[in-house]
Design a protein around this motif. Structure first.
Motif, PDB file in Angstrom:
ATOM      1  N   THR A 243      -7.234  30.688  32.543  1.00  0.00           N
ATOM      2  CA  THR A 243      -7.808  30.097  31.344  1.00  0.00           C
ATOM      3  C   THR A 243      -7.609  28.587  31.337  1.00  0.00           C
ATOM      4  N   HIS A 244      -8.558  27.915  30.699  1.00  0.00           N
ATOM      5  CA  HIS A 244      -8.368  26.498  30.378  1.00  0.00           C
ATOM      6  C   HIS A 244      -7.841  26.464  28.952  1.00  0.00           C
TER       7      HIS A 244
ATOM      8  N   VAL B  37     -16.831  39.707  28.862  1.00  0.00           N
ATOM      9  CA  VAL B  37     -15.674  39.986  29.717  1.00  0.00           C
ATOM     10  C   VAL B  37     -15.610  41.466  30.055  1.00  0.00           C
ATOM     11  N   ASN B  38     -15.827  42.316  29.048  1.00  0.00           N
ATOM     12  CA  ASN B  38     -15.787  43.761  29.267  1.00  0.00           C
ATOM     13  C   ASN B  38     -16.865  44.200  30.252  1.00  0.00           C
ATOM     14  N   TYR B  39     -18.059  43.599  30.143  1.00  0.00           N
ATOM     15  CA  TYR B  39     -19.154  43.933  31.058  1.00  0.00           C
ATOM     16  C   TYR B  39     -18.796  43.575  32.499  1.00  0.00           C
ATOM     17  N   ILE B  40     -18.201  42.397  32.688  1.00  0.00           N
ATOM     18  CA  ILE B  40     -17.817  41.951  34.033  1.00  0.00           C
ATOM     19  C   ILE B  40     -16.776  42.880  34.636  1.00  0.00           C
ATOM     20  N   ILE B  41     -15.803  43.297  33.821  1.00  0.00           N
ATOM     21  CA  ILE B  41     -14.746  44.187  34.315  1.00  0.00           C
ATOM     22  C   ILE B  41     -15.309  45.560  34.668  1.00  0.00           C
ATOM     23  N   ARG B  42     -16.057  46.152  33.742  1.00  0.00           N
ATOM     24  CA  ARG B  42     -16.523  47.527  33.913  1.00  0.00           C
ATOM     25  C   ARG B  42     -17.496  47.669  35.065  1.00  0.00           C
ATOM     26  N   ASN B  43     -18.286  46.646  35.317  1.00  0.00           N
ATOM     27  CA  ASN B  43     -19.298  46.726  36.359  1.00  0.00           C
ATOM     28  C   ASN B  43     -18.892  46.039  37.660  1.00  0.00           C
ATOM     29  N   GLY B  44     -17.654  45.562  37.722  1.00  0.00           N
ATOM     30  CA  GLY B  44     -17.187  44.921  38.952  1.00  0.00           C
ATOM     31  C   GLY B  44     -18.055  43.765  39.370  1.00  0.00           C
TER      32      GLY B  44
ATOM     33  N   THR C 286      -9.083  28.988  24.301  1.00  0.00           N
ATOM     34  CA  THR C 286      -8.268  30.173  24.075  1.00  0.00           C
ATOM     35  C   THR C 286      -7.704  30.213  22.653  1.00  0.00           C
ATOM     36  N   GLU C 287      -7.468  31.427  22.184  1.00  0.00           N
ATOM     37  CA  GLU C 287      -6.831  31.674  20.905  1.00  0.00           C
ATOM     38  C   GLU C 287      -5.393  32.123  21.149  1.00  0.00           C
ATOM     39  N   PRO C 288      -4.518  32.009  20.138  1.00  0.00           N
ATOM     40  CA  PRO C 288      -3.117  32.408  20.348  1.00  0.00           C
ATOM     41  C   PRO C 288      -2.982  33.827  20.901  1.00  0.00           C
ATOM     42  N   PHE C 289      -3.732  34.770  20.357  1.00  0.00           N
ATOM     43  CA  PHE C 289      -3.726  36.141  20.877  1.00  0.00           C
ATOM     44  C   PHE C 289      -5.162  36.523  21.234  1.00  0.00           C
ATOM     45  N   ASP C 290      -5.649  35.822  22.221  1.00  0.00           N
ATOM     46  CA  ASP C 290      -7.048  35.903  22.628  1.00  0.00           C
ATOM     47  C   ASP C 290      -7.401  37.318  23.082  1.00  0.00           C
ATOM     48  N   PRO C 291      -8.424  37.948  22.470  1.00  0.00           N
ATOM     49  CA  PRO C 291      -8.791  39.314  22.868  1.00  0.00           C
ATOM     50  C   PRO C 291      -9.287  39.412  24.306  1.00  0.00           C
ATOM     51  N   ARG C 292      -9.861  38.346  24.837  1.00  0.00           N
ATOM     52  CA  ARG C 292     -10.291  38.358  26.229  1.00  0.00           C
ATOM     53  C   ARG C 292      -9.087  38.455  27.160  1.00  0.00           C
ATOM     54  N   VAL C 293      -8.049  37.685  26.842  1.00  0.00           N
ATOM     55  CA  VAL C 293      -6.834  37.714  27.656  1.00  0.00           C
ATOM     56  C   VAL C 293      -6.179  39.086  27.595  1.00  0.00           C
ATOM     57  N   ARG C 294      -6.111  39.667  26.398  1.00  0.00           N
ATOM     58  CA  ARG C 294      -5.517  40.997  26.253  1.00  0.00           C
ATOM     59  C   ARG C 294      -6.262  42.018  27.100  1.00  0.00           C
TER      60      ARG C 294
ATOM     61  N   THR D 101      -2.140  30.658  25.550  1.00  0.00           N
ATOM     62  CA  THR D 101      -2.072  31.659  24.492  1.00  0.00           C
ATOM     63  C   THR D 101      -0.604  31.816  24.092  1.00  0.00           C
ATOM     64  N   GLU D 102      -0.347  32.775  23.198  1.00  0.00           N
ATOM     65  CA  GLU D 102       1.031  33.054  22.795  1.00  0.00           C
ATOM     66  C   GLU D 102       1.472  34.447  23.215  1.00  0.00           C
ATOM     67  N   PHE D 103       0.794  35.041  24.186  1.00  0.00           N
ATOM     68  CA  PHE D 103       1.207  36.348  24.691  1.00  0.00           C
ATOM     69  C   PHE D 103       2.542  36.231  25.431  1.00  0.00           C
ATOM     70  N   SER D 104       3.365  37.262  25.293  1.00  0.00           N
ATOM     71  CA  SER D 104       4.639  37.264  26.025  1.00  0.00           C
ATOM     72  C   SER D 104       4.423  37.543  27.506  1.00  0.00           C
ATOM     73  N   THR D 105       3.351  38.266  27.834  1.00  0.00           N
ATOM     74  CA  THR D 105       3.027  38.512  29.244  1.00  0.00           C
ATOM     75  C   THR D 105       2.419  37.248  29.842  1.00  0.00           C
ATOM     76  N   PRO D 106       2.979  36.739  30.922  1.00  0.00           N
ATOM     77  CA  PRO D 106       2.442  35.486  31.487  1.00  0.00           C
ATOM     78  C   PRO D 106       1.057  35.682  32.092  1.00  0.00           C
ATOM     79  N   HIS D 107       0.267  34.631  32.060  1.00  0.00           N
ATOM     80  CA  HIS D 107      -1.020  34.634  32.741  1.00  0.00           C
ATOM     81  C   HIS D 107      -1.286  33.233  33.281  1.00  0.00           C
ATOM     82  N   ALA D 108      -2.169  33.158  34.264  1.00  0.00           N
ATOM     83  CA  ALA D 108      -2.489  31.870  34.889  1.00  0.00           C
ATOM     84  C   ALA D 108      -3.277  31.001  33.910  1.00  0.00           C
ATOM     85  N   PHE D 109      -2.941  29.715  33.885  1.00  0.00           N
ATOM     86  CA  PHE D 109      -3.695  28.796  33.027  1.00  0.00           C
ATOM     87  C   PHE D 109      -3.568  27.373  33.552  1.00  0.00           C
ATOM     88  N   VAL D 110      -4.551  26.551  33.165  1.00  0.00           N
ATOM     89  CA  VAL D 110      -4.480  25.094  33.267  1.00  0.00           C
ATOM     90  C   VAL D 110      -4.747  24.585  31.859  1.00  0.00           C
TER      91      VAL D 110
END
Length: 370
Positions: A185-186, A149-156, A166-174, A189-198
């Protein structure tokens, strides 16, 4: 060619006639588009020459600009498809900052039959009328693949990202939330910040499956759960325990097994446990492989499905009901999940709020009357 042998003069004359004919008789290609195609890959200019439109009009039509009429857009797209035109991704990226790529972290998950092909089929269906392409990266079961995930973000490398398990506090989501990178995500998670999921309603699956076993008269029920680190472990455990407590029935949960356990391990456990005192006779299985392994282990001890025990299993491929019709199943539509993720991610890339881009799929079941 004086003094040359006659055969040499004849050969020279024949070569000259051949060259002359090839120069005179070979027809000129009056189709500029074909000429351009021979020179290299099709370009916007190729389409412009074939349609009689300006290059800027072709470009806008391919981008589905509303200023261009629907008939013109359709005509340009048809020509582009016919000649195999593909946009120059490098040029597009420089111009728009977009890659037109969606990356998928895909799990090599043997328990859920057809998981990858079903999800990818749905994603392809959602993206087929868009300029987006899918790139798949393997995601290994023993980790969350933060480095990928970090590679995809950093290199666009992509405009959006899709992943599961997913994990409750998934490091990829963070990481994605911190970088403002579009993703879906499929799983939840339990993050308070909402994110898209199915997600699939695994609470409802486990609850309804266990209730069904109780209705069929089973005295002691059990369940094979997902690994503890995954969010849907808690969802499934909660559904199972809610049904058990409502009925006041005996239960057990095998600590040595989970959804990722190899089929032979599940088979051996069921064979051994069914030969011991007070074994369970009702099984909630989260997938087809675990259900088939359970049947094999029980049959090794001479126990008959639908007689000495019953199974209710989650089904994703429709295969289990064909080869073991006595297993009652609850269906999870992974193709629909993939299509929903694709459509919601496109909206997220376009800037729609993540909290509005969520879907919880309901289990599909139609149990026969006992």
């Amino acid at each position: 060619m004086p003094g040359a042998p006659i055969w040499c003069r004849q050969l020279t004359s024949a070569i000259r006639r051949s060259v002359s004919v090839s120069r005179i008789e070979k027809p000129a290609d009056s189709d500029p588009a074909r000429s351009t195609l021979r020179a290299g890959k099709p370009t916007l200019k190729t389409i412009a020459e074939m349609t009689g439109l300006a290059i800027t009009t072709v470009s806008r039509a391919l981008g589905n600009a509303p200023q261009i009429s629907e008939a013109t857009r359709r005509r340009v797209h048809e020509v582009a498809a016919a000649i195999g035109y593909l946009p120059d991704r490098a040029a597009q990226r420089l111009k728009t900052g977009r890659t037109n790529v969606i990356s998928v972290l895909l799990d090599p998950h043997e328990e859920i039959l057809g998981f990858g092909t079903s999800v990818m089929h749905g994603l392809a269906r959602a993206l087929q009328a868009t300029p987006y392409h899918l790139i798949v990266t393997p995601n290994f079961l023993d980790g969350s693949n933060v480095d990928a995930v970090n590679y995809i973000i950093r290199n666009g490398m992509a405009d959006g990202l899709i992943f599961s398990r997913t994990e409750p506090f998934d490091p990829r989501v963070r990481l994605l939330l911190e970088n403002g990178f579009p993703f879906i995500t499929h799983g939840r998670t339990e993050f308070s910040t909402p994110h898209a999921f199915v997600d699939y309603d695994n609470f409802a699956f486990a609850y309804e499956a266990t209730k069904r076993l109780i209705v069929k008269g089973r005295r002691k029920v059990t369940i094979i759960l997902p690994p503890r680190r995954l969010t849907f472990h808690q969802h499934m455990l909660h559904g199972f325990m809610t049904a058990v407590r409502e009925a006041g029935i005996a239960y057990e949960i095998p600590e040595a097994l989970d959804l990722d356990s190899p089929a032979d391990m599940i088979r051996d456990h069921m064979r051994r446990r069914s030969a011991e005192a007070d074994p369970p006779d009702g099984f909630t299985c989260p997938g087809e492989v675990s259900a088939l392994a359970t049947i094999t282990g029980m049959s090794d001890n001479g126990l008959a499905l639908g007689g000495e025990y019953d199974i209710v299993a989650k089904q994703t491929s429709r295969l289990l009901s064909q080869i073991q019709p006595k297993v009652e199943t609850i269906y999870e539509d992974l193709t629909a999940a993939g299509e929903a993720m694709g459509r919601l991610l496109l909206k997220r890339i376009a800037g729609e709020p993540a909290g509005e881009l969520t879907l919880l799929q309901s289990p599909q079941f139609s149990f026969p009357t006992p």
